[in-house]
Design a protein around this motif. Structure first.
Motif, PDB file in Angstrom:
ATOM      1  N   VAL A  30      -6.355  93.832  13.197  1.00  0.00           N
ATOM      2  CA  VAL A  30      -6.212  94.828  14.256  1.00  0.00           C
ATOM      3  C   VAL A  30      -6.579  96.224  13.758  1.00  0.00           C
ATOM      4  CG1 VAL A  30      -4.536  96.014  15.738  1.00  0.00           C
ATOM      5  CG2 VAL A  30      -4.488  93.521  15.525  1.00  0.00           C
ATOM      6  N   CYS A  31      -6.190  96.534  12.524  1.00  0.00           N
ATOM      7  CA  CYS A  31      -6.335  97.888  11.982  1.00  0.00           C
ATOM      8  C   CYS A  31      -7.542  97.964  11.052  1.00  0.00           C
ATOM      9  CB  CYS A  31      -5.064  98.305  11.242  1.00  0.00           C
ATOM     10  SG  CYS A  31      -3.599  98.311  12.289  1.00  0.00           S
ATOM     11  N   GLU A  32      -8.635  98.443  11.581  1.00  0.00           N
ATOM     12  CA  GLU A  32      -9.861  98.527  10.790  1.00  0.00           C
ATOM     13  C   GLU A  32      -9.682  99.394   9.553  1.00  0.00           C
ATOM     14  OE1 GLU A  32     -14.476 100.099  11.343  1.00  0.00           O
ATOM     15  OE2 GLU A  32     -13.185  99.823  13.097  1.00  0.00           O
ATOM     16  N   ALA A  33      -8.867 100.431   9.648  1.00  0.00           N
ATOM     17  CA  ALA A  33      -8.681 101.348   8.530  1.00  0.00           C
ATOM     18  C   ALA A  33      -7.742 100.816   7.452  1.00  0.00           C
ATOM     19  CB  ALA A  33      -8.154 102.693   9.037  1.00  0.00           C
ATOM     20  N   LEU A  34      -7.065  99.711   7.726  1.00  0.00           N
ATOM     21  CA  LEU A  34      -6.147  99.119   6.756  1.00  0.00           C
ATOM     22  C   LEU A  34      -6.892  98.057   5.958  1.00  0.00           C
ATOM     23  CD1 LEU A  34      -3.243  98.822   5.624  1.00  0.00           C
ATOM     24  CD2 LEU A  34      -2.849  97.102   7.408  1.00  0.00           C
ATOM     25  N   THR A  35      -7.242  98.383   4.737  1.00  0.00           N
ATOM     26  CA  THR A  35      -7.987  97.449   3.892  1.00  0.00           C
ATOM     27  C   THR A  35      -6.992  96.660   3.050  1.00  0.00           C
ATOM     28  OG1 THR A  35      -8.288  99.209   2.259  1.00  0.00           O
ATOM     29  CG2 THR A  35     -10.066  98.853   3.815  1.00  0.00           C
ATOM     30  N   VAL A  36      -6.612  95.478   3.547  1.00  0.00           N
ATOM     31  CA  VAL A  36      -5.578  94.696   2.888  1.00  0.00           C
ATOM     32  C   VAL A  36      -5.943  93.226   2.922  1.00  0.00           C
ATOM     33  CG1 VAL A  36      -4.224  94.424   5.006  1.00  0.00           C
ATOM     34  CG2 VAL A  36      -3.088  94.252   2.786  1.00  0.00           C
ATOM     35  N   ARG A  37      -5.566  92.517   1.887  1.00  0.00           N
ATOM     36  CA  ARG A  37      -5.693  91.063   1.871  1.00  0.00           C
ATOM     37  C   ARG A  37      -4.378  90.486   1.349  1.00  0.00           C
ATOM     38  NH1 ARG A  37      -9.821  92.205  -2.437  1.00  0.00           N
ATOM     39  NH2 ARG A  37      -8.676  92.249  -4.416  1.00  0.00           N
ATOM     40  N   VAL A  38      -4.100  89.260   1.741  1.00  0.00           N
ATOM     41  CA  VAL A  38      -2.908  88.556   1.265  1.00  0.00           C
ATOM     42  C   VAL A  38      -3.265  87.866  -0.044  1.00  0.00           C
ATOM     43  CG1 VAL A  38      -1.228  86.745   1.755  1.00  0.00           C
ATOM     44  CG2 VAL A  38      -2.026  88.247   3.598  1.00  0.00           C
ATOM     45  N   ALA A  39      -2.425  88.031  -1.050  1.00  0.00           N
ATOM     46  CA  ALA A  39      -2.694  87.483  -2.374  1.00  0.00           C
ATOM     47  C   ALA A  39      -2.703  85.959  -2.350  1.00  0.00           C
ATOM     48  CB  ALA A  39      -1.652  87.977  -3.368  1.00  0.00           C
ATOM     49  N   ASP A  40      -3.568  85.401  -3.158  1.00  0.00           N
ATOM     50  CA  ASP A  40      -3.592  83.954  -3.353  1.00  0.00           C
ATOM     51  C   ASP A  40      -2.343  83.569  -4.146  1.00  0.00           C
ATOM     52  OD1 ASP A  40      -4.107  81.298  -4.364  1.00  0.00           O
ATOM     53  OD2 ASP A  40      -6.226  81.624  -3.917  1.00  0.00           O
ATOM     54  N   PRO A  41      -1.538  82.635  -3.645  1.00  0.00           N
ATOM     55  CA  PRO A  41      -0.300  82.269  -4.362  1.00  0.00           C
ATOM     56  C   PRO A  41      -0.543  81.537  -5.676  1.00  0.00           C
ATOM     57  CG  PRO A  41      -0.635  80.821  -2.477  1.00  0.00           C
ATOM     58  CD  PRO A  41      -1.673  81.892  -2.380  1.00  0.00           C
ATOM     59  N   ASP A  42      -1.771  81.088  -5.927  1.00  0.00           N
ATOM     60  CA  ASP A  42      -2.089  80.366  -7.157  1.00  0.00           C
ATOM     61  C   ASP A  42      -2.050  81.331  -8.341  1.00  0.00           C
ATOM     62  OD1 ASP A  42      -3.057  78.894  -9.247  1.00  0.00           O
ATOM     63  OD2 ASP A  42      -4.849  78.185  -8.216  1.00  0.00           O
ATOM     64  N   TYR A 204      -1.393 104.953  14.892  1.00  0.00           N
ATOM     65  CA  TYR A 204      -2.719 104.358  14.781  1.00  0.00           C
ATOM     66  C   TYR A 204      -2.704 102.904  15.271  1.00  0.00           C
ATOM     67  CZ  TYR A 204      -6.722 102.124  12.482  1.00  0.00           C
ATOM     68  OH  TYR A 204      -7.849 101.387  12.223  1.00  0.00           O
ATOM     69  N   LEU A 205      -1.706 102.145  14.853  1.00  0.00           N
ATOM     70  CA  LEU A 205      -1.603 100.748  15.281  1.00  0.00           C
ATOM     71  C   LEU A 205      -1.507 100.661  16.796  1.00  0.00           C
ATOM     72  CD1 LEU A 205      -1.241  97.713  14.846  1.00  0.00           C
ATOM     73  CD2 LEU A 205       1.171  98.145  14.292  1.00  0.00           C
ATOM     74  N   GLY A 206      -0.713 101.524  17.389  1.00  0.00           N
ATOM     75  CA  GLY A 206      -0.595 101.528  18.842  1.00  0.00           C
ATOM     76  C   GLY A 206      -1.916 101.819  19.528  1.00  0.00           C
ATOM     77  N   ARG A 207      -2.667 102.771  18.989  1.00  0.00           N
ATOM     78  CA  ARG A 207      -3.973 103.085  19.578  1.00  0.00           C
ATOM     79  C   ARG A 207      -4.925 101.900  19.455  1.00  0.00           C
ATOM     80  NH1 ARG A 207      -3.344 107.905  16.692  1.00  0.00           N
ATOM     81  NH2 ARG A 207      -5.125 107.450  15.352  1.00  0.00           N
ATOM     82  N   MET A 208      -4.899 101.210  18.327  1.00  0.00           N
ATOM     83  CA  MET A 208      -5.781 100.058  18.143  1.00  0.00           C
ATOM     84  C   MET A 208      -5.449  98.940  19.123  1.00  0.00           C
ATOM     85  SD  MET A 208      -7.949 100.947  15.839  1.00  0.00           S
ATOM     86  CE  MET A 208      -7.783 102.549  16.680  1.00  0.00           C
ATOM     87  N   LEU A 209      -4.200  98.862  19.546  1.00  0.00           N
ATOM     88  CA  LEU A 209      -3.759  97.822  20.481  1.00  0.00           C
ATOM     89  C   LEU A 209      -3.817  98.278  21.933  1.00  0.00           C
ATOM     90  CD1 LEU A 209      -0.663  96.603  18.439  1.00  0.00           C
ATOM     91  CD2 LEU A 209      -2.736  95.258  18.886  1.00  0.00           C
ATOM     92  N   GLY A 210      -4.255  99.518  22.165  1.00  0.00           N
ATOM     93  CA  GLY A 210      -4.246 100.052  23.515  1.00  0.00           C
ATOM     94  C   GLY A 210      -2.849 100.336  24.019  1.00  0.00           C
ATOM     95  N   GLN A 211      -1.935 100.635  23.090  1.00  0.00           N
ATOM     96  CA  GLN A 211      -0.524 100.850  23.434  1.00  0.00           C
ATOM     97  C   GLN A 211      -0.019 102.181  22.872  1.00  0.00           C
ATOM     98  OE1 GLN A 211       1.652  97.491  21.931  1.00  0.00           O
ATOM     99  NE2 GLN A 211       0.700  96.036  23.306  1.00  0.00           N
ATOM    100  N   GLU A 212      -0.826 103.221  22.950  1.00  0.00           N
ATOM    101  CA  GLU A 212      -0.428 104.482  22.340  1.00  0.00           C
ATOM    102  C   GLU A 212       0.929 104.993  22.828  1.00  0.00           C
ATOM    103  OE1 GLU A 212      -2.364 108.798  21.183  1.00  0.00           O
ATOM    104  OE2 GLU A 212      -2.873 107.941  23.128  1.00  0.00           O
TER     105      GLU A 212
END
Length: 285
Positions: A30-42, A204-212
């Motif tokens: 949803v958040c283009e500006a949030l550069t995040v990934r979930v870690a591989d549990p291995d 920002y999250l609200g704006r990305m969801l159209g819920q400002e």
């Protein structure tokens, strides 16, 4: 609080980490500006960069963190920042991103994860954050997630908001202590930046969801005024455009120092940006 997902069901998730991993991925989508990934549990998978915990304890990690930000600014803006500016920009990015990982889960699902500094890893070369979900989660009693191992319950929504304020403050306090000598500003200014980034992430999250409007109400309920260690509230206000429309704005308490890189392009919520300029930018799109 408005929930931006269709259901609060735990779905196929049988543990808090799996539940959180799904929500973190949704936030990243949803958040283009949030550069995040979930870690591989291995555990055999090689992990790059530094953890939030290493930034608070290891000077070499902190130096690498600041050097990486300096390099990004040089590459992006053809400008060599002062060390305190690089430190401010690096802190701003960290506080906004990690704050949104906690507040975004709260906004989307009504659940509050506790993210420890060692749960966050930053790839210094790319600026991507990696999150390792834990079992630390607080939710309301009627939430299906309350039945999962490790989940705690808060008696009502204000208690859940209080928990969010606590987990953000607990995460950020050691980093502020470690980075303060490089930024050369006092605790109020540093916590002001954390306040700004917590509020602006939800906005920002609200704006990305159209819920400002919903996001503004949620951020205002979270910080209606100063609540230690946060030195101020959300403090949204409205500007009236040339067509009579109302536009939401606020003025930052802590400076991210972007104006020192691009003096003519100070942030739209910067105290240096007047309301007329804010409206001009909004109306010009």
């Amino acid at each position: 609080m408005t929930v931006a997902v269709e259901t609060l069901s735990t779905g196929a998730a049988t543990s808090v980490p799996r539940l959180l991993a799904d929500t973190y991925r949704q936030l990243g989508e949803v958040c283009e500006a949030l550069t995040v990934r979930v870690a591989d549990p291995d555990p055999a998978v090689t992990q790059m960069g530094v953890t939030g915990a290493e930034l608070t304890k290891d000077q070499q990690s902190m130096d690498a963190f600041l050097l990486a930000e300096t390099t990004r600014i040089q590459d992006r803006y053809d400008h060599t920042p002062r060390r305190d500016v690089a430190a401010s920009r690096a802190l701003h990015d960290y506080a906004w991103s990690v704050g949104l990982l906690m507040s975004g889960v709260w906004y989307l699902t009504g659940r509050v994860p506790r993210i420890h500094p060692e749960d966050v890893r930053l790839d210094l070369a790319t600026g991507v954050f990696e999150i390792s979900p834990r079992s630390d989660l607080t939710c309301l009693p009627g939430d299906p997630a309350a039945a999962l191992p490790g989940a705690l319950t808060a008696p009502h929504e204000e208690a859940l908001r209080a928990e969010l304020r606590v987990v953000v403050a607990d995460h950020m306090e050691p980093l502020l202590s470690a980075i303060a000598p490089h930024i050369r500003r006092g605790p109020r200014a540093l916590w002001g930046m954390v306040t700004d980034d917590l509020v602006s992430g939800i906005w920002y999250l609200g704006r990305m969801l159209g819920q400002e409007p919903d996001a503004v109400r949620a951020a205002t309920a979270l910080l209606p005024s100063a609540v230690a260690p946060f030195p101020g509230g959300a403090e949204f206000r409205h500007l009236t455009g040339s067509d009579g429309r109302q536009h939401t704005t606020r003025t930052r308490m802590g400076c991210c120092m972007y104006y020192t890189i691009r003096p003519a392009e100070a942030c739209s919520t910067c105290p240096r940006t007047c309301d007329a300029e804010r409206l001009r930018r909004i109306e010009e799109g």
